[in-house]
Scaffold this motif. Structure first.
Motif, PDB file in Angstrom:
ATOM      1  N   TYR A 141       0.847  -1.191   0.000  1.00  0.00           N
ATOM      2  CA  TYR A 141       0.000   0.000   0.000  1.00  0.00           C
ATOM      3  C   TYR A 141       0.886   1.247   0.000  1.00  0.00           C
ATOM      4  O   TYR A 141       2.109   1.146   0.127  1.00  0.00           O
ATOM      5  N   PRO A 142       0.281   2.442  -0.115  1.00  0.00           N
ATOM      6  CA  PRO A 142       1.084   3.666   0.020  1.00  0.00           C
ATOM      7  C   PRO A 142       1.788   3.704   1.376  1.00  0.00           C
ATOM      8  O   PRO A 142       1.320   3.126   2.368  1.00  0.00           O
ATOM      9  N   GLY A 143       2.909   4.395   1.423  1.00  0.00           N
ATOM     10  CA  GLY A 143       3.663   4.532   2.655  1.00  0.00           C
ATOM     11  C   GLY A 143       3.382   5.846   3.359  1.00  0.00           C
ATOM     12  O   GLY A 143       2.566   6.658   2.906  1.00  0.00           O
ATOM     13  N   PRO A 144       4.069   6.107   4.461  1.00  0.00           N
ATOM     14  CA  PRO A 144       3.828   7.318   5.257  1.00  0.00           C
ATOM     15  C   PRO A 144       4.061   8.623   4.498  1.00  0.00           C
ATOM     16  O   PRO A 144       3.513   9.652   4.853  1.00  0.00           O
ATOM     17  N   ASP A 145       4.878   8.579   3.443  1.00  0.00           N
ATOM     18  CA  ASP A 145       5.174   9.802   2.692  1.00  0.00           C
ATOM     19  C   ASP A 145       4.251  10.008   1.499  1.00  0.00           C
ATOM     20  O   ASP A 145       4.428  10.949   0.728  1.00  0.00           O
ATOM     21  N   ASP A 146       3.273   9.129   1.321  1.00  0.00           N
ATOM     22  CA  ASP A 146       2.429   9.181   0.132  1.00  0.00           C
ATOM     23  C   ASP A 146       1.117   9.921   0.343  1.00  0.00           C
ATOM     24  O   ASP A 146       0.212   9.848  -0.485  1.00  0.00           O
ATOM     25  N   GLY A 147       0.958  10.624   1.436  1.00  0.00           N
ATOM     26  CA  GLY A 147      -0.270  11.354   1.690  1.00  0.00           C
ATOM     27  C   GLY A 147      -0.928  10.878   2.970  1.00  0.00           C
ATOM     28  O   GLY A 147      -0.531   9.903   3.589  1.00  0.00           O
ATOM     29  N   GLY A 148      -1.973  11.564   3.373  1.00  0.00           N
ATOM     30  CA  GLY A 148      -2.629  11.203   4.616  1.00  0.00           C
ATOM     31  C   GLY A 148      -1.781  11.578   5.810  1.00  0.00           C
ATOM     32  O   GLY A 148      -0.911  12.443   5.744  1.00  0.00           O
ATOM     33  N   LYS A 149      -2.024  10.917   6.919  1.00  0.00           N
ATOM     34  CA  LYS A 149      -1.327  11.211   8.157  1.00  0.00           C
ATOM     35  C   LYS A 149      -0.385  10.071   8.522  1.00  0.00           C
ATOM     36  O   LYS A 149      -0.520   8.955   8.024  1.00  0.00           O
ATOM     37  N   VAL A 150       0.563  10.351   9.399  1.00  0.00           N
ATOM     38  CA  VAL A 150       1.478   9.321   9.867  1.00  0.00           C
ATOM     39  C   VAL A 150       0.670   8.208  10.531  1.00  0.00           C
ATOM     40  O   VAL A 150      -0.236   8.460  11.326  1.00  0.00           O
ATOM     41  N   GLY A 151       0.968   6.989  10.186  1.00  0.00           N
ATOM     42  CA  GLY A 151       0.265   5.852  10.762  1.00  0.00           C
ATOM     43  C   GLY A 151      -1.070   5.560  10.103  1.00  0.00           C
ATOM     44  O   GLY A 151      -1.856   4.769  10.640  1.00  0.00           O
ATOM     45  N   GLU A 152      -1.334   6.152   8.930  1.00  0.00           N
ATOM     46  CA  GLU A 152      -2.623   5.920   8.272  1.00  0.00           C
ATOM     47  C   GLU A 152      -2.586   4.645   7.442  1.00  0.00           C
ATOM     48  O   GLU A 152      -1.700   4.449   6.613  1.00  0.00           O
ATOM     49  N   PHE A 153      -3.583   3.794   7.671  1.00  0.00           N
ATOM     50  CA  PHE A 153      -3.731   2.559   6.912  1.00  0.00           C
ATOM     51  C   PHE A 153      -4.728   2.793   5.775  1.00  0.00           C
ATOM     52  O   PHE A 153      -5.520   3.726   5.812  1.00  0.00           O
ATOM     53  N   TRP A 154      -4.709   1.900   4.760  1.00  0.00           N
ATOM     54  CA  TRP A 154      -5.375   2.215   3.497  1.00  0.00           C
ATOM     55  C   TRP A 154      -6.415   1.186   3.083  1.00  0.00           C
ATOM     56  O   TRP A 154      -6.413   0.708   1.962  1.00  0.00           O
ATOM     57  N   ALA A 155      -7.353   0.893   3.966  1.00  0.00           N
ATOM     58  CA  ALA A 155      -8.394  -0.087   3.646  1.00  0.00           C
ATOM     59  C   ALA A 155      -9.724   0.371   4.223  1.00  0.00           C
ATOM     60  O   ALA A 155     -10.416  -0.395   4.901  1.00  0.00           O
TER      61      ALA A 155
END
Length: 409
Positions: A141-155
């Motif tokens: 999935y996207p990593g911490p530098d790919d947008g959203g907030k630190v620690g954000e999961f993508w499901a």
């Protein structure tokens, strides 16, 4: 071990120089958004450009690792049902590959794209095809530098949470509405078993997207090698246990592998059940190698017996040493590449990173020691820049010397 380059152009003069140097394969990158800019519409000019490059490589007798470019989905694909991943904090990744993990509609579009590409280009001369899921074309999935907030999961879209538009063969979240880090779910304390089950679903879903791509390529008649690019070490088994105890709240997560859903122990077992799959380690001589080499004794190089030790404490090992041993243990093929210029996007560079010239000296040797069958240097342009060595620090002659040294120790 065969040698080649990333970012190949198949330009005849470059191919001649690469063949003289001892290289026999190039990675040919494509972009989905250029190939199919509109739904049902193919840019014939771009198709002709890619076909011409491929034919130049074929005529020169140079093999091609084809990168279809699913990490560059067109806007109309992003606009499909579930076409963009949604984060646990409501974010959307600023850079992401096609949402092949959960979206049924995106998978249908990718299925059509694969069919068009293989029909338009043919299979002759294609040594391997690369498949992945994120913005770098790698597993995850996207990593911490790919947008959203630190620690954000993508499901957290409708497909993974409620099964709306969910890709065939997948199950929705075993804990709909639960957000990693939360100690409760529906008013009850969350157990270790529940967190472990959620993590298995999250990591399993992303590797399912890779397995699906392999299956689609096989249905279309492609029987060659498939490369699955991977970076780093993923979540180490000892870190996973700590992370589960912490309810995936960010502990034991030094490089964001949890958000990326990287559980190589389990995921490599899935890939190993697919014929013709090679793990492509994309960080030979990355920062972890620099640090592992400085340890006493050094821990950067693959060693006999690593496969048997890989489930022990490997925290001091370089990423490529660990991941290579894990892949061999699973029975997977292995190929590799260096990160590329440390100041370029998606290379994971830092002030500690080795220069491109240092990577060229070290990375092919690492590949050889780990039993990899192919090494790809990143990137072709860096070997042929105007001014050559003065610009990038390396040249095609330098690559020739490295290849000769490895082939004639």
């Amino acid at each position: 071990m065969s040698f080649g380059v990333l970012g190949g152009t198949c330009a005849p003069d470059r191919l001649a120089a690469l063949r003289t140097a001892g290289a026999s394969v190039v990675e040919l990158p494509m972009a989905w958004d250029r190939y199919q800019p509109q739904a049902g519409q193919v840019d014939r000019g771009y198709v002709a450009e890619v076909r011409a490059r491929l034919n130049d490589c074929r005529e020169a007798g140079v093999g091609v690792v084809l990168s279809p470019g699913l990490q560059y989905p067109p806007d109309w694909v992003r606009g499909l049902q579930g076409g963009v991943l949604e984060g646990s904090a409501g974010g959307a990744p600023k850079d992401a590959g096609a949402e092949l993990v959960f979206s049924s509609e995106v998978r249908k579009a990718a299925q059509d794209y694969f069919a068009r590409v293989l029909s338009d280009l043919g299979l002759a001369g294609i040594t391997a095809i690369r498949v992945g899921t994120n913005a770098s074309g790698e597993l995850g999935y996207p990593g911490p530098d790919d947008g959203g907030k630190v620690g954000e999961f993508w499901a957290f879209g409708d497909a993974p949470q409620f099964g709306i538009g969910l890709a065939e063969g997948l199950a929705p979240s075993p804990m709909p509405g639960w957000i990693p880090g939360s100690r409760t779910w529906h008013g009850r304390s969350v157990t270790d078993e529940q967190v472990q089950r959620w993590w298995g679903w999250y990591a399993g879903s992303v590797v399912n997207a890779v397995a699906w791509q392999v299956g689609e390529l096989r249905k279309l008649g492609y029987q060659g090698r498939v490369h699955v690019p991977v970076a780093g070490r993923g979540v180490l088994p000892e870190d996973r246990a700590v992370a589960v105890k912490g309810r995936l709240d960010g502990r034991a997560n030094p490089d964001g592998a949890q958000e990326r859903g990287l559980d190589y122990v389990e995921q490599f077992a899935v890939l190993a059940r697919l014929p013709g799959v090679d793990v492509d380690f994309t960080g030979l001589d990355d920062v972890s190698n620099v640090r592992a080499r400085a340890a006493a004794p050094p821990q950067d190089r693959c060693q006999p017996g690593d496969d048997a030790k890989v489930m022990e404490d490997v925290s001091s090992w370089s990423s490529h040493r660990y991941t290579s041993a894990l892949a061999r243990r699973a029975g997977l093929g292995l190929v590799g590449e260096n990160p590329g210029p440390p100041d370029s996007p998606f290379t994971g560079g830092s002030p500690e990173s080795h220069s491109l010239a240092e990577q060229l000296r070290a990375a092919p040797q690492y590949a050889d020691e780990c039993g990899m069958t192919m090494f790809l240097f990143g990137f072709e342009d860096n070997l042929f820049e105007e001014g050559g060595r003065a610009e990038s620090g390396v040249s095609v002659e330098d690559y020739k010397e490295v290849i000769q040294r490895i082939r004639s120790p």
